[in-house]
Design a protein around this motif. Structure first.
Motif, PDB file in Angstrom:
ATOM      1  N   LYS A  82       0.858  -0.905  -0.240  1.00 36.73           N
ATOM      2  CA  LYS A  82      -0.337   0.213  -0.149  1.00 36.73           C
ATOM      3  C   LYS A  82       0.686   1.408  -0.427  1.00 36.73           C
ATOM      4  CE  LYS A  82      -4.225  -1.739   0.026  1.00 36.73           C
ATOM      5  NZ  LYS A  82      -5.442  -1.336   1.214  1.00 36.73           N
ATOM      6  N   VAL A  83       2.092   1.338  -0.273  1.00 30.85           N
ATOM      7  CA  VAL A  83       2.993   2.316   0.215  1.00 30.85           C
ATOM      8  C   VAL A  83       3.268   3.003  -1.101  1.00 30.85           C
ATOM      9  CG1 VAL A  83       4.978   3.382   0.718  1.00 30.85           C
ATOM     10  CG2 VAL A  83       4.877   1.090   2.130  1.00 30.85           C
ATOM     11  N   PRO A  84       2.856   4.221  -1.416  1.00 28.99           N
ATOM     12  CA  PRO A  84       2.965   5.161  -2.286  1.00 28.99           C
ATOM     13  C   PRO A  84       4.171   5.070  -3.448  1.00 28.99           C
ATOM     14  CG  PRO A  84       1.668   6.335  -0.655  1.00 28.99           C
ATOM     15  CD  PRO A  84       1.918   4.992  -0.505  1.00 28.99           C
ATOM     16  N   LYS A  85       4.209   4.519  -4.695  1.00 30.02           N
ATOM     17  CA  LYS A  85       6.004   4.653  -5.526  1.00 30.02           C
ATOM     18  C   LYS A  85       5.911   5.763  -6.060  1.00 30.02           C
ATOM     19  CE  LYS A  85       5.794   0.066  -5.019  1.00 30.02           C
ATOM     20  NZ  LYS A  85       4.707  -0.039  -3.923  1.00 30.02           N
ATOM     21  N   LEU A  86       6.928   6.219  -6.198  1.00 31.35           N
ATOM     22  CA  LEU A  86       7.869   7.784  -6.613  1.00 31.35           C
ATOM     23  C   LEU A  86       6.967   7.973  -7.824  1.00 31.35           C
ATOM     24  CD1 LEU A  86       9.851   9.387  -6.442  1.00 31.35           C
ATOM     25  CD2 LEU A  86      11.230   8.163  -7.563  1.00 31.35           C
ATOM     26  N   GLU A  87       6.600   6.569  -9.171  1.00 29.56           N
ATOM     27  CA  GLU A  87       6.306   7.524  -9.554  1.00 29.56           C
ATOM     28  C   GLU A  87       4.575   7.816  -9.606  1.00 29.56           C
ATOM     29  OE1 GLU A  87       5.872   5.614 -14.593  1.00 29.56           O
ATOM     30  OE2 GLU A  87       6.387   4.195 -13.372  1.00 29.56           O
ATOM     31  N   HIS A  88       4.536   7.185  -9.171  1.00 31.43           N
ATOM     32  CA  HIS A  88       2.629   7.221  -8.371  1.00 31.43           C
ATOM     33  C   HIS A  88       2.969   8.968  -7.859  1.00 31.43           C
ATOM     34  CE1 HIS A  88      -1.395   6.398  -7.003  1.00 31.43           C
ATOM     35  NE2 HIS A  88      -1.539   6.820  -8.300  1.00 31.43           N
ATOM     36  N   LEU A  89       3.648   9.149  -7.225  1.00 24.20           N
ATOM     37  CA  LEU A  89       3.684  10.194  -6.787  1.00 24.20           C
ATOM     38  C   LEU A  89       4.015  11.808  -7.349  1.00 24.20           C
ATOM     39  CD1 LEU A  89       5.335   9.124  -3.334  1.00 24.20           C
ATOM     40  CD2 LEU A  89       3.514   9.935  -3.270  1.00 24.20           C
ATOM     41  N   ASN A  90       4.556  11.225  -8.204  1.00 27.40           N
ATOM     42  CA  ASN A  90       4.980  12.395  -9.229  1.00 27.40           C
ATOM     43  C   ASN A  90       4.299  12.677  -9.978  1.00 27.40           C
ATOM     44  OD1 ASN A  90       7.594  13.347  -8.305  1.00 27.40           O
ATOM     45  ND2 ASN A  90       8.676  11.405  -9.348  1.00 27.40           N
ATOM     46  N   ASN A  91       3.463  11.648 -10.725  1.00 24.76           N
ATOM     47  CA  ASN A  91       2.486  12.013 -11.475  1.00 24.76           C
ATOM     48  C   ASN A  91       0.776  12.582 -10.665  1.00 24.76           C
ATOM     49  OD1 ASN A  91       3.101  10.013 -13.378  1.00 24.76           O
ATOM     50  ND2 ASN A  91       2.458   8.461 -12.677  1.00 24.76           N
ATOM     51  N   LEU A  92       0.494  12.209  -9.438  1.00 21.44           N
ATOM     52  CA  LEU A  92      -0.121  13.045  -8.756  1.00 21.44           C
ATOM     53  C   LEU A  92       0.302  14.278  -8.541  1.00 21.44           C
ATOM     54  CD1 LEU A  92      -0.783  10.274  -5.778  1.00 21.44           C
ATOM     55  CD2 LEU A  92      -2.762  10.894  -7.447  1.00 21.44           C
ATOM     56  N   ALA A  93       1.451  14.626  -7.976  1.00 18.20           N
ATOM     57  CA  ALA A  93       1.922  15.961  -8.202  1.00 18.20           C
ATOM     58  C   ALA A  93       1.185  16.400  -9.393  1.00 18.20           C
ATOM     59  CB  ALA A  93       3.012  16.750  -7.807  1.00 18.20           C
ATOM     60  N   ASN A 122      -0.999  19.994 -10.171  1.00 21.05           N
ATOM     61  CA  ASN A 122      -0.656  21.592 -10.022  1.00 21.05           C
ATOM     62  C   ASN A 122       0.955  21.253  -9.060  1.00 21.05           C
ATOM     63  OD1 ASN A 122      -2.686  21.604 -12.272  1.00 21.05           O
ATOM     64  ND2 ASN A 122      -3.549  22.590 -11.261  1.00 21.05           N
ATOM     65  N   VAL A 123       1.496  20.877  -9.186  1.00 21.35           N
ATOM     66  CA  VAL A 123       3.004  21.169  -8.547  1.00 21.35           C
ATOM     67  C   VAL A 123       3.887  20.856  -9.191  1.00 21.35           C
ATOM     68  CG1 VAL A 123       4.177  20.224  -6.493  1.00 21.35           C
ATOM     69  CG2 VAL A 123       1.601  19.572  -5.957  1.00 21.35           C
ATOM     70  N   ASN A 124       4.593  22.127  -9.787  1.00 16.93           N
ATOM     71  CA  ASN A 124       5.372  22.127  -9.909  1.00 16.93           C
ATOM     72  C   ASN A 124       7.068  21.854  -9.082  1.00 16.93           C
ATOM     73  OD1 ASN A 124       4.420  23.134 -12.338  1.00 16.93           O
ATOM     74  ND2 ASN A 124       4.841  25.210 -11.264  1.00 16.93           N
ATOM     75  N   VAL A 125       6.809  20.313  -9.210  1.00 19.26           N
ATOM     76  CA  VAL A 125       8.017  20.299  -8.136  1.00 19.26           C
ATOM     77  C   VAL A 125       8.309  18.576  -8.814  1.00 19.26           C
ATOM     78  CG1 VAL A 125       9.217  18.997  -6.065  1.00 19.26           C
ATOM     79  CG2 VAL A 125       8.386  20.922  -6.254  1.00 19.26           C
ATOM     80  N   VAL A 126       9.568  17.994  -9.449  1.00 20.15           N
ATOM     81  CA  VAL A 126       9.439  16.530  -9.950  1.00 20.15           C
ATOM     82  C   VAL A 126      10.378  15.868  -8.575  1.00 20.15           C
ATOM     83  CG1 VAL A 126      10.710  15.596 -11.182  1.00 20.15           C
ATOM     84  CG2 VAL A 126       9.543  17.349 -11.698  1.00 20.15           C
ATOM     85  N   LEU A 127      10.207  15.338  -8.403  1.00 20.01           N
ATOM     86  CA  LEU A 127      10.497  14.381  -6.613  1.00 20.01           C
ATOM     87  C   LEU A 127      11.926  13.682  -7.464  1.00 20.01           C
ATOM     88  CD1 LEU A 127       7.121  13.295  -4.922  1.00 20.01           C
ATOM     89  CD2 LEU A 127       8.608  15.506  -4.914  1.00 20.01           C
ATOM     90  N   SER A 128      12.375  13.354  -7.109  1.00 17.44           N
ATOM     91  CA  SER A 128      13.524  12.260  -7.155  1.00 17.44           C
ATOM     92  C   SER A 128      14.139  11.381  -5.617  1.00 17.44           C
ATOM     93  CB  SER A 128      14.753  13.577  -7.106  1.00 17.44           C
ATOM     94  OG  SER A 128      15.427  14.202  -6.443  1.00 17.44           O
ATOM     95  N   LYS A 129      14.649  10.231  -6.176  1.00 15.49           N
ATOM     96  CA  LYS A 129      14.721   9.469  -5.628  1.00 15.49           C
ATOM     97  C   LYS A 129      15.843   9.423  -4.034  1.00 15.49           C
ATOM     98  CE  LYS A 129      15.453   4.535  -4.391  1.00 15.49           C
ATOM     99  NZ  LYS A 129      16.223   2.543  -5.008  1.00 15.49           N
ATOM    100  N   LYS A 130      16.617  10.502  -4.630  1.00 16.68           N
ATOM    101  CA  LYS A 130      17.935  10.842  -3.705  1.00 16.68           C
ATOM    102  C   LYS A 130      17.456  11.929  -2.615  1.00 16.68           C
ATOM    103  CE  LYS A 130      22.212  12.836  -3.784  1.00 16.68           C
ATOM    104  NZ  LYS A 130      23.418  13.326  -4.773  1.00 16.68           N
ATOM    105  N   ASP A 131      16.222  12.817  -3.003  1.00 17.68           N
ATOM    106  CA  ASP A 131      15.870  14.029  -2.059  1.00 17.68           C
ATOM    107  C   ASP A 131      15.398  13.033  -1.240  1.00 17.68           C
ATOM    108  OD1 ASP A 131      17.348  16.184  -3.952  1.00 17.68           O
ATOM    109  OD2 ASP A 131      15.654  16.369  -5.303  1.00 17.68           O
ATOM    110  N   LEU A 132      14.147  12.384  -1.887  1.00 10.02           N
ATOM    111  CA  LEU A 132      12.715  11.338  -0.202  1.00 10.02           C
ATOM    112  C   LEU A 132      13.598  11.313   0.181  1.00 10.02           C
ATOM    113  CD1 LEU A 132      10.288  10.408  -3.139  1.00 10.02           C
ATOM    114  CD2 LEU A 132       9.899  12.426  -0.974  1.00 10.02           C
ATOM    115  N   LEU A 133      15.103  10.429   0.036  1.00 13.21           N
ATOM    116  CA  LEU A 133      15.932   9.306   1.150  1.00 13.21           C
ATOM    117  C   LEU A 133      15.881  10.663   2.115  1.00 13.21           C
ATOM    118  CD1 LEU A 133      16.763   6.844  -1.190  1.00 13.21           C
ATOM    119  CD2 LEU A 133      15.001   6.418   0.429  1.00 13.21           C
ATOM    120  N   ARG A 134      16.831  11.051   1.730  1.00 12.70           N
ATOM    121  CA  ARG A 134      17.076  12.424   2.633  1.00 12.70           C
ATOM    122  C   ARG A 134      16.615  13.457   3.854  1.00 12.70           C
ATOM    123  NH1 ARG A 134      20.480  17.017  -0.962  1.00 12.70           N
ATOM    124  NH2 ARG A 134      21.584  14.811  -1.735  1.00 12.70           N
ATOM    125  N   MET A 135      15.503  13.529   2.801  1.00 16.35           N
ATOM    126  CA  MET A 135      14.705  14.143   3.624  1.00 16.35           C
ATOM    127  C   MET A 135      13.997  13.298   4.891  1.00 16.35           C
ATOM    128  SD  MET A 135      13.202  17.014   4.867  1.00 16.35           S
ATOM    129  CE  MET A 135      13.674  17.943   3.892  1.00 16.35           C
TER     130      MET A 135
END
Length: 398
Positions: free
Chosen positions: A105-116, A120-133
Motif C-alpha cells: 500500500k506504500v505509494p511508489k515514486l512514479e505514482h507520487l510524481n504523477n499525482l503531483a 499542479n505541483v511544479n516539483v519533480v521528486l527524485s529518489k535521492k531527495d526523498l531518502l535524504r528528507m
C-alpha cells in the motif's frame, strides 16, 4: 463505509483496553506545539494537498493524520523554503504510510510524481531527495513514529458511541446499526475538521476523538449528549470536552452556512439563465411574428392602374388606326368584320383590366407577379445565423 479500515480491528479484541491505555500514556510525551512556523500561513494548503494525495493512494485515516502531524511538528521547529515544503510533505506521507500500512500500500515514486503533476505541483521528486528528507525526519523524531493521533482513538470510541438506552429526538432508537453508520460519518467529518485548524493541536488527540463523538451525538439529536459509559471509556467528562466541542460546532455551523450560500448562488445563476433564455425566446418570437411592412392591398391599386393604362392606350390606338385607314368603298361586310375584330380585341383586353378591381384572386396573382415576393424567416434548430440573421425561404417555394 467509504474509508479504508485496518484489517486487525484492535478495538474489538480483548486487548483493546490495554492498547488504549498505552496510547494514552504515549500521548503524554508528545512535543508541545507552539505554532511558531514562519510558513504557518501556507499550512492549510499543504494539509489539503496531503489529504488529496492520501485519498488518491487509498491510505487509511491513521496514515493521513500521522503525516499531517509529522509535517506540523517539523514546520514548527524549522524555517523551510516553499520548495522544500513540498518535498517534506511527500516524505511525511511516505513515512506515515510505511508505518501504518502494509508494504504493497506504500505509494511508489512514479505514482507520487504523477499525482503531483495532477495537483499542479511544479516539483519533480527524485529518489535521492526523498531518502535524504526521510532520514532528516527520522532523526528529528528520534526514529520513533509511534505517535498517537485522534484517528488512532476514534474507532475505539465509536464502538461504544450509541447505546440501547439512548434516545433519538426523544424516542427510542429502533435500529442501532443505522444510527452507528451515521455516527461514524459525522465523527470522521469532525475529525477532518480538527486537522484543518492548527488551534486543535493544543488539545490531546484522545480528547479530539472524544469531542468528535460527542459533537456527532449533538448534531444527530441523540440524548443524552454524553453518557456515563462514554465518560468511563474515554476518561473525559463533559467539562473536559466543552471547549473543543464548541469549536467543532462553530466550524460545523459555518460550513453549513457556506454550503447554503453556495447553493443559493447556484440557484440564482440558474434562474438568471432561465430568465435570459425566456427573454431571448420572446425576442425571437417577436421578430418572427412581427407584422410585415408590406401592404399588398395598398400597393395593388397602384399596380393595377399602371397595368390598366397601357391596355387602354393600346385599344385607343388600334381604333384610331382602323378609322384612319378605312376606305370608303369598303363593303358593309368588311366594315363589320373590322369592327368585329376591334370589338373582339377590346373585349379580350379590357375585361381583364377592368375585372382586376373586382376579382380578388386575379388581383392577387397580378400583384404577386409584379411585386417582389416577401419571405418568412425560417430558424434552423434553436439558434439563428450570427445570432441575429435568419435564413430566408420563399413564400411559395416548393
Amino acid at each position: 463505509m467509504g474509508r479504508k479500515r485496518m484489517e486487525e480491528q484492535w478495538w474489538r479484541g480483548e486487548l483493546a483496553a490495554d492498547i488504549h491505555r498505552t496510547l494514552r500514556m504515549k500521548e503524554l510525551n508528545l512535543p508541545l506545539y507552539k505554532a511558531h512556523s514562519p510558513q504557518i500561513g501556507m499550512r492549510r494548503y499543504f494539509i489539503d494537498l496531503l489529504t488529496i494525495l492520501s485519498s488518491r493512494c487509498n491510505l487509511c485515516p491513521t496514515a493521513r493524520h500521522l503525516a499531517v502531524y509529522l509535517l506540523d511538528l517539523f514546520m514548527d521547529r524549522y524555517d523551510i523554503t516553499v520548495k522544500q515544503l513540498y518535498v517534506t510533505s511527500f516524505a511525511c506521507l511516505l513515512l506515515a504510510s510505511k508505518f501504518e500500512e502494509k508494504e504493497d500500500k506504500v505509494p511508489k515514486l512514479e505514482h507520487l510524481n504523477n499525482l503531483a503533476y495532477m495537483c499542479n505541483v511544479n516539483v519533480v521528486l527524485s529518489k535521492k531527495d526523498l531518502l535524504r528528507m526521510e532520514m532528516l525526519l527520522l532523526e528529528n523524531f528520534n526514529w520513533n513514529l509511534c505517535i498517537p493521533t485522534a484517528a488512532h482513538y476514534i474507532d475505539y470510541y465509536l464502538y461504544a458511541s450509541v447505546g440501547e438506552n439512548d434516545l433519538h429526538n426523544g424516542w427510542p432508537i429502533t435500529s442501532l446499526t443505522k444510527v452507528k453508520a451515521f455516527m461514524e460519518k459525522y465523527a470522521y467529518y469532525f475529525l477532518d475538521f480538527s486537522v484543518q485548524d492548527h488551534s486543535f493541536l493544543h488539545f490531546r488527540p484522545s480528547l479530539i476523538a472524544a469531542a468528535s463523538v460527542c459533537a456527532s451525538r449533538i448534531c444527530m439529536q441523540i440524548s443524552p449528549a454524553w453518557t456515563a459509559q462514554l465518560e468511563l471509556l474515554t476518561c473525559y467528562s463533559w467539562e473536559h470536552l466543552a471547549q473543543c466541542i464548541e469549536m467543532m460546532l462553530i466550524y460545523y455551523e459555518n460550513d453549513i452556512k457556506e454550503a447554503s450560500n453556495i447553493k443559493k448562488e447556484v440557484t440564482m445563476q440558474h434562474q438568471q439563465q432561465e430568465v435570459m433564455e425566456n427573454l431571448r425566446h420572446e425576442a425571437t418570437t417577436q421578430v418572427l411574428l412581427q407584422q410585415s411592412s408590406y401592404h399588398p392591398l395598398v400597393q395593388r391599386s397602384a399596380s393595377l392602374f399602371q397595368f390598366q393604362s397601357p391596355v387602354q392606350d393600346l385599344c385607343s390606338a388600334y381604333r384610331d388606326s382602323l378609322q384612319a385607314h378605312r376606305p370608303s368603298t369598303l363593303l358593309a361586310g368588311s366594315a363589320d368584320s373590322s369592327l368585329h375584330s376591334y370589338v373582339a380585341l377590346q373585349a379580350s383586353l379590357q375585361p381583364s383590366a377592368q375585372t382586376l378591381h373586382v376579382q380578388m384572386p386575379v388581383a392577387m396573382q397580378v400583384a404577386l407577379g409584379t411585386e417582389p415576393s416577401h419571405c418568412i424567416s425560417v430558424a434552423y434548430g434553436s439558434s439563428y445565423f450570427s445570432s441575429c440573421c435568419s435564413h430566408p425561404a420563399g413564400c411559395f417555394d416548393g
